[in-house]
Design a protein around this motif. Structure first.
Motif, PDB file in Angstrom:
ATOM      1  N   LEU A   1       0.442 -13.317 -37.188  1.00  0.00           N
ATOM      2  CA  LEU A   1      -0.228 -13.541 -35.908  1.00  0.00           C
ATOM      3  C   LEU A   1      -1.150 -14.754 -35.999  1.00  0.00           C
ATOM      4  O   LEU A   1      -1.201 -15.583 -35.067  1.00  0.00           O
ATOM      5  N   GLU A   2      -1.868 -14.897 -37.102  1.00  0.00           N
ATOM      6  CA  GLU A   2      -2.770 -16.040 -37.265  1.00  0.00           C
ATOM      7  C   GLU A   2      -1.995 -17.350 -37.284  1.00  0.00           C
ATOM      8  O   GLU A   2      -2.438 -18.364 -36.726  1.00  0.00           O
ATOM      9  N   GLU A   3      -0.822 -17.369 -37.950  1.00  0.00           N
ATOM     10  CA  GLU A   3      -0.001 -18.580 -37.972  1.00  0.00           C
ATOM     11  C   GLU A   3       0.504 -18.933 -36.580  1.00  0.00           C
ATOM     12  O   GLU A   3       0.519 -20.108 -36.188  1.00  0.00           O
ATOM     13  N   ASP A   4       0.942 -17.935 -35.844  1.00  0.00           N
ATOM     14  CA  ASP A   4       1.414 -18.201 -34.481  1.00  0.00           C
ATOM     15  C   ASP A   4       0.288 -18.765 -33.613  1.00  0.00           C
ATOM     16  O   ASP A   4       0.497 -19.702 -32.835  1.00  0.00           O
ATOM     17  N   ILE A   5      -0.893 -18.205 -33.721  1.00  0.00           N
ATOM     18  CA  ILE A   5      -2.022 -18.695 -32.926  1.00  0.00           C
ATOM     19  C   ILE A   5      -2.319 -20.147 -33.265  1.00  0.00           C
ATOM     20  O   ILE A   5      -2.476 -21.001 -32.379  1.00  0.00           O
ATOM     21  N   ALA A   6      -2.391 -20.455 -34.564  1.00  0.00           N
ATOM     22  CA  ALA A   6      -2.719 -21.820 -34.978  1.00  0.00           C
ATOM     23  C   ALA A   6      -1.637 -22.810 -34.562  1.00  0.00           C
ATOM     24  O   ALA A   6      -1.936 -23.914 -34.085  1.00  0.00           O
ATOM     25  N   PHE A   7      -0.381 -22.423 -34.717  1.00  0.00           N
ATOM     26  CA  PHE A   7       0.712 -23.357 -34.443  1.00  0.00           C
ATOM     27  C   PHE A   7       0.889 -23.618 -32.957  1.00  0.00           C
ATOM     28  O   PHE A   7       1.009 -24.760 -32.515  1.00  0.00           O
ATOM     29  N   TRP A   8       0.908 -22.557 -32.148  1.00  0.00           N
ATOM     30  CA  TRP A   8       1.283 -22.710 -30.741  1.00  0.00           C
ATOM     31  C   TRP A   8       0.162 -23.254 -29.873  1.00  0.00           C
ATOM     32  O   TRP A   8       0.377 -23.513 -28.680  1.00  0.00           O
ATOM     33  N   ARG A   9      -1.002 -23.513 -30.435  1.00  0.00           N
ATOM     34  CA  ARG A   9      -2.019 -24.255 -29.691  1.00  0.00           C
ATOM     35  C   ARG A   9      -1.621 -25.724 -29.544  1.00  0.00           C
ATOM     36  O   ARG A   9      -2.108 -26.409 -28.660  1.00  0.00           O
ATOM     37  N   GLY A  10      -0.729 -26.199 -30.436  1.00  0.00           N
ATOM     38  CA  GLY A  10      -0.317 -27.590 -30.376  1.00  0.00           C
ATOM     39  C   GLY A  10      -1.385 -28.518 -30.915  1.00  0.00           C
ATOM     40  O   GLY A  10      -2.451 -28.096 -31.389  1.00  0.00           O
ATOM     41  N   ASN A  11      -1.109 -29.827 -30.861  1.00  0.00           N
ATOM     42  CA  ASN A  11      -2.056 -30.818 -31.349  1.00  0.00           C
ATOM     43  C   ASN A  11      -1.726 -32.163 -30.721  1.00  0.00           C
ATOM     44  O   ASN A  11      -0.861 -32.248 -29.838  1.00  0.00           O
ATOM     45  N   GLU A  12      -2.387 -33.202 -31.150  1.00  0.00           N
ATOM     46  CA  GLU A  12      -2.202 -34.513 -30.538  1.00  0.00           C
ATOM     47  C   GLU A  12      -0.843 -35.114 -30.840  1.00  0.00           C
ATOM     48  O   GLU A  12      -0.440 -36.084 -30.189  1.00  0.00           O
ATOM     49  N   TYR A  13      -0.111 -34.564 -31.793  1.00  0.00           N
ATOM     50  CA  TYR A  13       1.191 -35.099 -32.157  1.00  0.00           C
ATOM     51  C   TYR A  13       2.345 -34.349 -31.496  1.00  0.00           C
ATOM     52  O   TYR A  13       3.460 -34.879 -31.400  1.00  0.00           O
ATOM     53  N   GLU A  14       2.097 -33.113 -31.075  1.00  0.00           N
ATOM     54  CA  GLU A  14       3.169 -32.318 -30.479  1.00  0.00           C
ATOM     55  C   GLU A  14       2.584 -31.301 -29.506  1.00  0.00           C
ATOM     56  O   GLU A  14       1.683 -30.533 -29.843  1.00  0.00           O
ATOM     57  N   GLU A  15       3.115 -31.301 -28.297  1.00  0.00           N
ATOM     58  CA  GLU A  15       2.738 -30.314 -27.288  1.00  0.00           C
ATOM     59  C   GLU A  15       3.650 -29.100 -27.443  1.00  0.00           C
ATOM     60  O   GLU A  15       4.867 -29.249 -27.618  1.00  0.00           O
ATOM     61  N   ARG A  16       3.073 -27.903 -27.374  1.00  0.00           N
ATOM     62  CA  ARG A  16       3.851 -26.697 -27.646  1.00  0.00           C
ATOM     63  C   ARG A  16       3.609 -25.675 -26.550  1.00  0.00           C
ATOM     64  O   ARG A  16       2.463 -25.352 -26.247  1.00  0.00           O
ATOM     65  N   HIS A  17       4.698 -25.174 -25.976  1.00  0.00           N
ATOM     66  CA  HIS A  17       4.630 -24.217 -24.876  1.00  0.00           C
ATOM     67  C   HIS A  17       5.208 -22.881 -25.312  1.00  0.00           C
ATOM     68  O   HIS A  17       6.218 -22.837 -26.020  1.00  0.00           O
ATOM     69  N   VAL A  18       4.626 -21.799 -24.841  1.00  0.00           N
ATOM     70  CA  VAL A  18       5.157 -20.448 -25.040  1.00  0.00           C
ATOM     71  C   VAL A  18       5.427 -19.842 -23.666  1.00  0.00           C
ATOM     72  O   VAL A  18       4.578 -19.919 -22.768  1.00  0.00           O
ATOM     73  N   TYR A  19       6.605 -19.239 -23.499  1.00  0.00           N
ATOM     74  CA  TYR A  19       6.987 -18.597 -22.250  1.00  0.00           C
ATOM     75  C   TYR A  19       7.403 -17.159 -22.543  1.00  0.00           C
ATOM     76  O   TYR A  19       7.977 -16.872 -23.598  1.00  0.00           O
ATOM     77  N   VAL A  20       7.135 -16.276 -21.591  1.00  0.00           N
ATOM     78  CA  VAL A  20       7.638 -14.911 -21.688  1.00  0.00           C
ATOM     79  C   VAL A  20       8.473 -14.617 -20.449  1.00  0.00           C
ATOM     80  O   VAL A  20       8.186 -15.104 -19.351  1.00  0.00           O
ATOM     81  N   ALA A  21       9.514 -13.840 -20.645  1.00  0.00           N
ATOM     82  CA  ALA A  21      10.371 -13.380 -19.539  1.00  0.00           C
ATOM     83  C   ALA A  21      10.003 -11.941 -19.244  1.00  0.00           C
ATOM     84  O   ALA A  21      10.035 -11.087 -20.138  1.00  0.00           O
ATOM     85  N   ARG A  22       9.667 -11.682 -17.992  1.00  0.00           N
ATOM     86  CA  ARG A  22       9.157 -10.375 -17.616  1.00  0.00           C
ATOM     87  C   ARG A  22      10.080  -9.748 -16.577  1.00  0.00           C
ATOM     88  O   ARG A  22      10.489 -10.393 -15.609  1.00  0.00           O
ATOM     89  N   LEU A  23      10.405  -8.478 -16.782  1.00  0.00           N
ATOM     90  CA  LEU A  23      11.220  -7.732 -15.843  1.00  0.00           C
ATOM     91  C   LEU A  23      10.480  -6.454 -15.487  1.00  0.00           C
ATOM     92  O   LEU A  23      10.286  -5.584 -16.341  1.00  0.00           O
ATOM     93  N   GLU A  24      10.031  -6.371 -14.236  1.00  0.00           N
ATOM     94  CA  GLU A  24       9.253  -5.199 -13.792  1.00  0.00           C
ATOM     95  C   GLU A  24       8.127  -4.892 -14.772  1.00  0.00           C
ATOM     96  O   GLU A  24       7.970  -3.768 -15.251  1.00  0.00           O
TER      97      GLU A  24
END
Length: 382
Positions: free
Chosen positions: A96-119
């Motif tokens: 979980l800590e790695e995911d938090i640190a990585f998916w914040r992105g940085n000045e070299y790479e923009e990083r997006h997280v999406y979720v698909a929700r059904l009801e």
């Protein structure tokens, strides 16, 4: 490159809608970035309505100690479940800590997280990486669907959203990465051969079928291995003695967390070389420009991970090469090359995994595996 039936064209006539054959429609709405889909052929289960999923971008927590939203935790846990199903262990899953640190992105790479929700239930997720310094016509895509909802078209819905956002940002080449256990290959199953180099991946695996169906081609395959700890050192000692006899002009340097200041510039040069001298086949990647500041930024992300570094110092006391040690849990370990971007799931300048978008995976019998890189070039965006 051939397109698949779910290939999504660029947004039509500059309007807010873009679609795919078969009547699936994505609509960009004002306010929060939500994509709604309705199509009766996406569902074949009576437990849920015929309405398709909505795909929504979510934010990573701001940093250590910040509140973790239920959506981000569900995104993380979905990835862990997938790794458990595929490998029989969570050793390859990000913490979980790695995911938090990585998916914040940085000045070299923009990083997006999406979720698909059904009801109100999260049934899948996707990630998008957008390089900002080099490779600015490329995007890394990742699709993962929860096992009970596979093979209902949801993976194609998520991928369509990722590609649509990437096209809006001027990206015309999409690449994805996935891991596959090597056991089926050794057993002789039919393979999809890579376009360059040697090797292939099981033609009937969920990730292969999904990638090909969506118009992606397999560019490269590489193998990776793990070393379970503890182990009998007799054979290793013999290999080490033989290596030392052939490398008397070299010494080994190790560090964790932070490269020693006297080596950081040389290490940055090696990182730049690694982005151009490794085979990249038809992936179309440009070389990356690394300096001490970029190394320190990557180290800040790795501080939340399980990595150590090995350097090889040769004649004239110059740093000649590096490697990475990755600790995977308390009872096993991995040794191998760098994880570009500082995330165990993302080889390649912008590569993130194609996940399970087709069917449930059976636990692997071996932790040895294949790393597979897929690419699709969209001529409509060029």
């Amino acid at each position: 490159m051939p397109g698949g039936p779910f290939r999504i064209p660029a947004r039509c006539n500059g309007g807010p809608d873009f679609g795919v054959p078969g009547g699936v429609l994505f609509r960009l709405t004002a306010g929060p970035r939500l994509w709604g889909v309705t199509s009766s052929n996406l569902m074949n289960s009576g437990e849920l309505s015929n309405a398709g999923p909505t795909v929504e971008r979510i934010n990573a927590p701001d940093g250590p100690g910040a509140r973790i939203t239920p959506d981000f935790r569900a995104f993380h846990e979905l990835g862990v479940r997938h790794e458990l199903a595929l490998w029989g262990t969570a050793d390859r899953a990000a913490t979980l800590e790695e995911d938090i640190a990585f998916w914040r992105g940085n000045e070299y790479e923009e990083r997006h997280v999406y979720v698909a929700r059904l009801e109100e239930r999260i049934v899948g997720c996707g990630t998008l990486t957008l390089p900002l310094s080099e490779n600015t016509t490329t995007a890394g895509v990742h699709v993962l669907v929860d096992a009970p909802f596979c093979r209902r078209g949801f993976g194609s819905v998520i991928l369509g959203v990722l590609e649509g956002v990437a096209k809006d940002r001027g990206r015309s080449s999409f690449d994805g990465y996935c891991g596959e256990p090597i056991a089926p290959v050794l057993a002789g199953v039919p393979l999809l051969e890579a376009a360059s180099g040697s090797g292939g991946v099981p033609r009937d695996s969920a990730s292969t079928r999904f990638a090909v169906h969506c118009g992606y081609s397999l560019e490269q395959v590489e193998t990776n291995s793990s070393l379970a700890l503890p182990f009998d050192g007799t054979h290793i000692d013999a290999l080490e003695a033989d290596a030392r006899s052939r490398s008397t002009a070299y010494s080994v340097i190790t560090w964790s967390d932070r490269c020693p200041a006297e080596f950081v510039e040389a290490y940055a040069r090696l990182k730049s070389l690694m982005s151009t001298e490794v085979p990249i086949a038809g992936l179309g990647w440009e070389g990356e420009a690394w300096d001490a500041a970029r190394v320190r930024q990557e180290e800040a992300t790795l501080a939340y991970g399980r990595f150590g570094r090995i350097g090889f110092r040769g004649p004239a006391q110059r740093l000649r090469g590096t490697g990475c040690l990755y600790r995977a849990g308390s009872s096993g370990g991995h040794a191998g090359g760098d994880f570009p971007g500082g995330h165990p799931g993302g080889p390649g300048p912008s590569g993130t995994p194609f996940g399970n978008a087709g069917e449930s995976c059976q636990p692997a019998q071996s932790s040895a595996g294949l790393a597979c890189r897929y690419v699709r070039h969209d001529m409509e965006c060029q």
